[in-house]
Enzyme design. Sequence first.
Site, short mmCIF file in Angstrom:
data_model
loop_
_atom_site.label_atom_id
_atom_site.label_comp_id
_atom_site.label_asym_id
_atom_site.label_seq_id
_atom_site.Cartn_x
_atom_site.Cartn_y
_atom_site.Cartn_z
N SER A 50 5.92 -1.28 -1.02
CA SER A 50 5.74 -0.56 -2.26
C SER A 50 7.09 -0.26 -2.90
O SER A 50 8.14 -0.31 -2.24
CB SER A 50 5.01 0.76 -2.02
OG SER A 50 5.86 1.68 -1.35
N ASP A 83 3.99 -4.01 -3.87
CA ASP A 83 2.86 -3.19 -4.32
C ASP A 83 3.31 -2.06 -5.24
O ASP A 83 4.37 -1.46 -5.05
CB ASP A 83 2.15 -2.60 -3.10
CG ASP A 83 0.78 -2.06 -3.44
OD1 ASP A 83 0.04 -2.76 -4.16
OD2 ASP A 83 0.44 -0.97 -2.97
N HIS A 84 2.47 -1.77 -6.23
CA HIS A 84 2.72 -0.69 -7.20
C HIS A 84 4.12 -0.79 -7.79
O HIS A 84 4.90 0.17 -7.77
CB HIS A 84 2.50 0.68 -6.56
CG HIS A 84 1.06 1.07 -6.51
ND1 HIS A 84 0.35 1.43 -7.64
CD2 HIS A 84 0.19 1.13 -5.48
CE1 HIS A 84 -0.90 1.70 -7.29
NE2 HIS A 84 -1.02 1.52 -6.01
N ASP A 105 2.11 -2.46 -11.83
CA ASP A 105 1.41 -1.21 -12.12
C ASP A 105 1.83 -0.67 -13.48
O ASP A 105 2.85 -0.01 -13.62
CB ASP A 105 1.71 -0.19 -11.02
CG ASP A 105 0.92 1.10 -11.16
OD1 ASP A 105 0.21 1.24 -12.18
OD2 ASP A 105 0.99 1.94 -10.26
N GLY A 206 -6.03 2.96 -1.73
CA GLY A 206 -6.33 4.25 -1.13
C GLY A 206 -7.39 4.20 -0.05
O GLY A 206 -8.16 5.15 0.14
#
Length: 284
Positions: A50, A83-84, A105, A206
Amino acid sequence: MPLVPTGELVAQALRERRAVAAFNVITLEHAEGIAMGAERAGLPVIMQLSENAVKYHGSPYAIAAASTAVASHSNADISLHLDHITDAALMKLAPELGASSVMYDGAAFAYEENVARTKGAVQWGRQHGIWIEAELGEIGGKDGAHAPGVRTDPQEAFQFVEATGVAALAVAVGSSHAMTSKSAALDHELIKALKAALDVPLVLHGSSGVPDAEMALAAQEGMVKINIGTALNIAYTAATRGFLDANPSVVDPRKYFALSREAVACTVAHALRVLAGAANTADR
């Protein structure tokens, strides 16, 4: 063995009517534990870095190099995913870092701005062979853009995918980032509606807070990429804390990090087996 592109792992999961799990890497022990868990389960896996993990390390290079080294020396099929990612400069390091995919994102922006920025990320990804995931209908568990209780509207999701050309879409269906208890209740009717509305794989963020049965059912209903992060940290920290509480004089980190790595591996293997079991009755 060489890393496998994320797009290939997702396509394989679709063909085999199952979901593929993606686990967050923070330390070397996370990466090693993820690979160990995948080997034990005999299933492919996605390692994720991330933007927050990159910020923790101060640079993506060392942790990405460590992750790709672990993955390339594993018997399991493993890909590396960013990620993100909100920083376009970090996204564009993906090929250099050995990542074959990025979750761009843009959820903090208004819809039109998210579309424009995501479309630009997709165009860049196609030019560089990078599979792009995006997000619409912010996932709960964070302030601001990630306000709890948000749900993805199927029609808006369809329009977003059509406008941007993303390879996969992370949707908000009741899970929440950073949950430390498995108490999330997913909106299964919404999952089915999103599956019916979209031609791209659905991604569940999540998932650490989602009970096993709920996660298995979500995979059966059409979730293809299942993201898990906090569950690894819970296992990692509990193993470390338990050992140090029982052995306060120990100062050699190898003594407790070995247990933490093993706890990560057990958590990964369990989640993969849950998803493998769900594949037996999947209806895609």
